[in-house]
Write an enzyme that holds these catalytic residues in place. Sequence first.
Site: not given
Ligand code: IPE
Ligand code: IPE
Ligand code: MG
Length: 245
Positions: A18-19, A66-67, A69, A186, A192, A194
Amino acid sequence: MKETNTEKLPKHIAIIMDGNGRWAESHTMGRILGHRKGAESVRIITKTCRRIGIRFLTLYAFSVENWLRPKAEVRALMNLLLEYLENETREMMDQDIRLTAIGDLDSLDAHIRSKLYEIMEKTSENQGMLLNLALSYGGRDEIAAAAKRMVEDAVAGKIAPADVTRELFSKYLYTTAIPDPDLLIRTGGEYRVSNFLLYQMAYTEFYFTDLLWPDFGETDLLTAIDEYQRRERRFGMTSEQIGGR
Ligand code: IPE
Ligand code: IPE
Ligand code: MG
């Protein structure tokens, strides 16, 4: 290079990567470039895990949630996934890595799915490490899908209620051939799960870091493993029982 104690090495590491978005923002770039940079970390971390002798690595690459987004971001993530699969096949063969995937793979575009199956087939005999990608993955969806298939088997007379144990139930999950994760990492500063591996993480050790995924490198992975190795996994017993004190 920092060296790893091979004693008590986690057999299976799962990572919530994440991030990427925040990394891009902090570099005044669009989110997509953050994901591209994140793919670099995937390469580095996979290589490191293989080198130090991790047997199973599960990477949360795309959740069912993530779908939701923006369409353009979903499209970019899918293109990156395809690019990754195309570029990494050789490396996987060279490094003796077997690729598998968990999630609702039917919801992926046909061309991505066929590329994925092609590589899974091509790498199926590799023994060095198993790299498992969680794609369109949701823990609750996985449990519901397992329950559905179990009921189907019951209706077909293949199983009876008395056969239902947690061992049998595990066999219906996507992770049927993979042991539960020992260590969950994580990145990105959120505390969390997720919807990740809900059933499988009953006794997993959790490691959270504020580092954003594109900044997470080899040394950071080794630090996480080092911390894991200093923990005492008691599985409900006392420290004395497991030989701790
Ligand atoms: C979790 O990250 C899913 C992946 C890393 C693929 P998200 O960024 O989607 O999680 P939430 O929405 O902040 O919980
Ligand atoms: C994780 O990074 C990648 C996926 C969930 C696919 P994010 O896209 O969630 O990055 P942040 O949380 O917005 O920084
Ligand atoms: Mg994220």
